[in-house]
Design an enzyme around this catalytic site. Structure first.
Site, PDB file in Angstrom:
ATOM      1  N   HIS A 295       0.504  -0.688  -0.122  1.00  0.00           N
ATOM      2  CA  HIS A 295      -0.318   0.326   0.205  1.00  0.00           C
ATOM      3  C   HIS A 295       0.883   1.121   0.200  1.00  0.00           C
ATOM      4  O   HIS A 295       0.453   2.162  -0.466  1.00  0.00           O
ATOM      5  CB  HIS A 295      -0.539   0.027   1.646  1.00  0.00           C
ATOM      6  CG  HIS A 295      -1.993  -1.373   0.769  1.00  0.00           C
ATOM      7  ND1 HIS A 295      -3.409  -0.483   0.651  1.00  0.00           N
ATOM      8  CD2 HIS A 295      -1.945  -2.191   1.188  1.00  0.00           C
ATOM      9  CE1 HIS A 295      -4.063  -1.834   0.566  1.00  0.00           C
ATOM     10  NE2 HIS A 295      -3.491  -3.072   0.657  1.00  0.00           N
TER      11      HIS A 295
ATOM     12  N   ASP B 291      -5.609   6.097   1.287  1.00  0.00           N
ATOM     13  CA  ASP B 291      -5.757   4.955   1.372  1.00  0.00           C
ATOM     14  C   ASP B 291      -7.182   4.082   1.477  1.00  0.00           C
ATOM     15  O   ASP B 291      -8.002   4.670   2.690  1.00  0.00           O
ATOM     16  CB  ASP B 291      -5.023   3.776   2.410  1.00  0.00           C
ATOM     17  CG  ASP B 291      -5.334   2.620   1.301  1.00  0.00           C
ATOM     18  OD1 ASP B 291      -5.899   2.056   1.522  1.00  0.00           O
ATOM     19  OD2 ASP B 291      -3.585   1.754   1.224  1.00  0.00           O
TER      20      ASP B 291
END
Ligand code: UDP
Length: 466
Positions: free
Chosen positions: A24, A121
């Site tokens: 990520h 995110d």
């Protein structure tokens, strides 16, 4: 109005808040670099634990425009591993993280560079609440492919009911799917309830986000993007592979700069003298771990091919592969096992002929962009669907078959690798991968779909009131 900023440069400032894991952080940092080339200042906000333990390769960063800052997730000494359970970690991250994030925004408010936008995110929807509290733009950033997001969207909104009772599964914009092709949280209900909640929560307040950015590119997933355009408009800004390897607009941008494991560069020296396309690169990313039995089958399958192989086993000592097997692989003279590689350098090395991969989304797009055909061995989360696309939609690899005991046997691994390394099919896969690479370059180059989308995002930032 911020006098200093508007007078001096008008530079916009974005806080980038990734979920704290390798897969990520990489795409978000790359997106930060893309923004920086367009004059936007980007601050990557990692957890304190990550900032203490990460290995930062600073040589190809753009120092004036990208910086790092931290917030606490409540586990500064051990991060995720210190928490008693996934739900405990996630709720601590939300409580402590949002408090710290507010303080960070306040800190920048009285600096030369107040914040205009939070790029967060999609696993962390609470960041959007903080953005709205401060009247900042909130941009959701999805690190998984549009097709995966689409399935989760359908489940979240009750458009796809679980458990799925009839196959093939038909969803507009997607190929027909078997159950095993869907993300694991959809076909293995109840196995990881906390992660199931995490992926579903991505959509809880998404309609309030100002933009939904996805690390993919339009031509790679045009049918899904088009089908979802009215329901949930995905704005593709990828692939987030360093510029040097694609459009070359930022020649110094060659690497993924943050590594959560110690990089072992000896792999490159080992690869360099090897003949062209003679090596199998084996990596299952940062999170997958196998049973001893499966490790053994992989090792014996690799040795059975007779090819050289480079195998990444992160945190090698913790994964506990059978010692005698490691010795055997070393003694064969064909295998090198390392803790962590500079993967982009490996995939771009002429010696690599095939990638045995778990099909994490970053590894998949990287292989695609380097034209390396894949043997896909998906394990969980989005990987089964990524692997389905690799084999059936983009035709850049083949999937292994799992036997009735849930094991991929040595014979199966050997057979798939031979198919890619030795047979005509391998050449076809390579030609297809080359086509996707060219389309990725087109998307990121000036006037391409991803480039246009990023420009639109930057224009949105520019319209923020000072
Ligand atoms: N990676 C790396 N060195 C390695 C193995 C992986 O730099 O030895 C990088 C890889 O290039 C990718 C990321 O780690 O960018 C892994 O992300 P992915 O989505 O493929 O898998 P995850 O770790 O999230 O399962």
């Amino acid at each position: 109005m911020d006098e200093k900023r508007s007078k001096e440069n008008g530079c916009r400032h974005v806080l980038m808040i990734p979920y704290p894991s390798q897969g990520h952080i990489n795409p978000m940092l790359q997106f930060a670099k893309l923004l920086s080339t367009k004059g936007v200042r980007a601050t990557m906000v990692t957890t304190i634990f990550i900032s203490k333990t990460m290995h930062l390769l600073s040589s190809s960063l753009l120092p004036n425009f990208i910086q790092f800052d931290t917030i606490s997730d409540g586990y500064d000494q051990g991060g995720f591993a210190q928490a008693s359970s996934i739900p405990t970690y996630l709720s601590s991250m939300k409580a402590t993280g949002s408090k710290n994030l507010r303080e960070l925004i306040q800190k920048y408010k009285i600096s030369d560079y107040p914040i205009d936008c939070l790029v967060y995110d999609s696993f962390l929807p609470w960041v959007l609440e903080v953005a709205k509290e401060f009247s900042l733009l909130g941009a959701a950033f999805f690190t998984q492919m549009c097709a995966v997001n689409c399935i989760f969207y359908y489940v979240h909104h009750g458009l796809l009911k679980l458990p799925i009772s009839s196959t093939p599964i038909s969803i507009p914009g997607l190929p027909l799917l078997d159950l095993k092709d869907t993300p694991s949280f959809v076909h293995e209900l109840g196995v990881y309830p906390a992660y199931y909640e995490l992926v579903m929560n991505q959509f809880s307040s998404l309609h309030e986000a100002d933009v939904i950015l996805v690390n993919s590119f339009y031509k790679l997933e045009d049918q899904v993007v088009d089908a979802m355009s009215k329901l949930c408009p995905f704005v593709t800004i990828g692939p987030t592979v360093p510029s040097f390897h694609l459009d070359k607009e930022v020649p110094g941008d060659r690497a993924n700069n943050v590594n959560l494991f110690q990089v072992d560069s000896s792999a490159i020296n080992w690869l360099n003298p090897k003949p062209s396309r003679s090596v199998i690169y084996v990596s299952f990313g940062s999170m997958v771990s196998f049973s001893t039995e499966q490790m053994r089958e992989i090792a014996l399958g690799l040795m059975g091919t007779g090819f050289n192989f480079l195998w990444v086993i992160p945190a090698l000592e913790a994964k506990n592969p059978p010692g005698e097997l490691l010795e055997e692989m070393g003694a064969s003279g064909r295998g090198l096992v390392v803790n962590w590689t500079p993967q982009l350098e490996v995939l771009s090395n002429q010696a690599v002929g095939c990638f045995l991969t778990h099909c994490g989304w970053n590894s998949t797009t990287e292989a695609l962009c380097f034209g390396v055909p894949m043997v896909a061995m998906p394990q969980w989360t989005d990987q089964p669907l990524n692997a389905k696309y690799v084999e059936d939609v983009w035709k850049v690899g083949i999937r292994v078959k799992v036997n009735e005991n849930g094991i991929v046997t040595r014979e199966e691994i050997e057979c798939c690798i031979r198919e890619v390394m030795e047979k005509e099919h391998g050449g076809e896969l390579r030609i297809n991968a080359k086509k996707w690479k060219e389309l990725a370059i087109e998307a990121l180059s000036q006037g391409g779909t991803s480039d246009n989308n990023i420009n639109e995002f930057v224009n949105m930032l520019k319209k923020c009131p000072y």
